[in-house]
Design a protein around this motif. Structure first.
Motif, mmCIF file in Angstrom:
data_model
loop_
_atom_site.group_PDB
_atom_site.id
_atom_site.type_symbol
_atom_site.label_atom_id
_atom_site.label_comp_id
_atom_site.label_asym_id
_atom_site.label_seq_id
_atom_site.Cartn_x
_atom_site.Cartn_y
_atom_site.Cartn_z
ATOM 1 N N PRO A 106 16.355 6.066 -3.853
ATOM 2 C CA PRO A 106 16.666 4.677 -3.479
ATOM 3 C C PRO A 106 15.516 3.952 -2.772
ATOM 4 C CG PRO A 106 18.485 6.119 -2.868
ATOM 5 C CD PRO A 106 17.331 7.005 -3.280
ATOM 6 N N TYR A 107 14.560 4.701 -2.274
ATOM 7 C CA TYR A 107 13.424 4.114 -1.554
ATOM 8 C C TYR A 107 12.153 4.104 -2.414
ATOM 9 C CZ TYR A 107 16.723 4.796 2.162
ATOM 10 O OH TYR A 107 17.861 4.752 2.927
ATOM 11 N N GLY A 108 12.311 4.396 -3.699
ATOM 12 C CA GLY A 108 11.172 4.402 -4.604
ATOM 13 C C GLY A 108 10.318 5.640 -4.498
ATOM 14 N N PRO A 165 6.393 3.632 -2.340
ATOM 15 C CA PRO A 165 5.658 2.377 -2.523
ATOM 16 C C PRO A 165 4.952 1.894 -1.264
ATOM 17 C CG PRO A 165 7.897 2.171 -3.378
ATOM 18 C CD PRO A 165 7.804 3.487 -2.659
ATOM 19 N N GLY A 166 5.502 2.203 -0.100
ATOM 20 C CA GLY A 166 4.900 1.758 1.152
ATOM 21 C C GLY A 166 5.416 2.558 2.328
ATOM 22 N N ILE A 167 4.798 2.327 3.483
ATOM 23 C CA ILE A 167 5.147 3.075 4.693
ATOM 24 C C ILE A 167 6.577 2.769 5.152
ATOM 25 C CG2 ILE A 167 4.251 1.462 6.436
ATOM 26 C CD1 ILE A 167 3.346 5.109 6.557
ATOM 27 N N MET A 182 0.847 -1.168 0.000
ATOM 28 C CA MET A 182 0.000 0.000 0.000
ATOM 29 C C MET A 182 0.897 1.236 0.000
ATOM 30 S SD MET A 182 -2.918 1.109 2.786
ATOM 31 C CE MET A 182 -2.996 -0.573 3.294
ATOM 32 N N SER A 183 0.616 2.168 -0.866
ATOM 33 C CA SER A 183 1.443 3.360 -0.980
ATOM 34 C C SER A 183 1.395 4.206 0.294
ATOM 35 C CB SER A 183 0.986 4.192 -2.178
ATOM 36 O OG SER A 183 -0.373 4.506 -2.072
ATOM 37 N N ALA A 184 2.384 5.075 0.405
ATOM 38 C CA ALA A 184 2.475 5.991 1.540
ATOM 39 C C ALA A 184 2.956 7.337 1.015
ATOM 40 C CB ALA A 184 3.432 5.460 2.591
ATOM 41 N N TYR A 185 2.664 8.360 1.796
ATOM 42 C CA TYR A 185 2.976 9.716 1.360
ATOM 43 C C TYR A 185 3.584 10.525 2.497
ATOM 44 C CZ TYR A 185 -0.195 7.999 -2.120
ATOM 45 O OH TYR A 185 -0.784 7.212 -3.071
ATOM 46 N N VAL A 186 4.551 11.345 2.143
ATOM 47 C CA VAL A 186 5.064 12.358 3.055
ATOM 48 C C VAL A 186 4.513 13.667 2.524
ATOM 49 C CG1 VAL A 186 7.119 13.544 3.896
ATOM 50 C CG2 VAL A 186 7.129 11.051 3.655
ATOM 51 N N ILE A 187 3.776 14.365 3.384
ATOM 52 C CA ILE A 187 3.150 15.620 2.992
ATOM 53 C C ILE A 187 3.685 16.724 3.890
ATOM 54 C CG2 ILE A 187 0.976 16.867 2.690
ATOM 55 C CD1 ILE A 187 -0.373 14.058 2.475
ATOM 56 N N ALA A 188 4.147 17.791 3.259
ATOM 57 C CA ALA A 188 4.669 18.935 4.004
ATOM 58 C C ALA A 188 3.847 20.166 3.676
ATOM 59 C CB ALA A 188 6.133 19.185 3.639
ATOM 60 N N ARG A 189 3.452 20.872 4.725
ATOM 61 C CA ARG A 189 2.810 22.181 4.595
ATOM 62 C C ARG A 189 3.851 23.167 5.108
ATOM 63 N NH1 ARG A 189 -2.479 23.415 7.952
ATOM 64 N NH2 ARG A 189 -0.939 23.311 9.608
ATOM 65 N N LEU A 190 4.431 23.931 4.193
ATOM 66 C CA LEU A 190 5.580 24.778 4.510
ATOM 67 C C LEU A 190 5.213 26.250 4.441
ATOM 68 C CD1 LEU A 190 8.191 22.827 2.372
ATOM 69 C CD2 LEU A 190 7.724 22.581 4.829
ATOM 70 N N ARG A 191 5.614 26.982 5.462
ATOM 71 C CA ARG A 191 5.369 28.417 5.489
ATOM 72 C C ARG A 191 6.317 29.114 4.523
ATOM 73 N NH1 ARG A 191 3.953 25.569 9.127
ATOM 74 N NH2 ARG A 191 2.717 25.763 10.957
ATOM 75 N N LYS A 192 5.862 30.202 4.002
ATOM 76 C CA LYS A 192 6.676 30.977 3.062
ATOM 77 C C LYS A 192 7.963 31.402 3.768
ATOM 78 C CE LYS A 192 3.312 31.236 -0.039
ATOM 79 N NZ LYS A 192 3.263 30.378 -1.159
ATOM 80 N N ALA A 193 9.049 31.381 3.028
ATOM 81 C CA ALA A 193 10.345 31.738 3.614
ATOM 82 C C ALA A 193 11.128 32.601 2.637
ATOM 83 C CB ALA A 193 11.141 30.477 3.925
#
Length: 114
Positions: A31-33, A60-62, A1-12
């Protein structure tokens, strides 16, 4: 099962460290797909407010996503971003192939009734 890293970044403000981080980050997740799905692209707010930028990396996964986050390669460059950009970053599992939200709704209705 796929996994996602989501970032909400403030303007800089721009800084050379940020340019270096952006140059180097793809090499840390490949290297981790992992791959960029969203990278500070314009967005349209449909409800509420959202002034921050969005970055989303798919894996690809967690396990691969966690391994990337914990990797020496990523940890080496993370301060290049974190010293200059505040934000929130989450790791989240995707839904499985064939996910059916109506089954989730049925389970919720069952919990409400019982």
């Amino acid at each position: 099962m796929s996994a996602y890293v989501i970032a909400r970044l403030r303007k800089a403000s721009l800084h050379p460290d940020i340019a270096e981080y952006i140059e180097r980050i793809p090499g840390t997740f490949e290297p981790y797909g992992g791959r960029f799905l969203v990278h500070v692209t314009p967005h349209e707010v449909l409800e509420g407010t959202w002034d921050e930028d969005v970055v989303m990396i798919g894996f690809p996964g967690i396990e691969e996503a966690r391994a990337w986050w914990d990797s020496p390669a990523y940890q080496e460059i993370a301060p290049l971003r974190s010293r200059h950009i505040d934000g929130d970053i989450i790791l989240i599992k995707g839904v499985p192939e064939g996910y059916d939200a109506t089954k989730t709704a049925a389970a919720l209705r069952g919990a409400l009734e019982g």
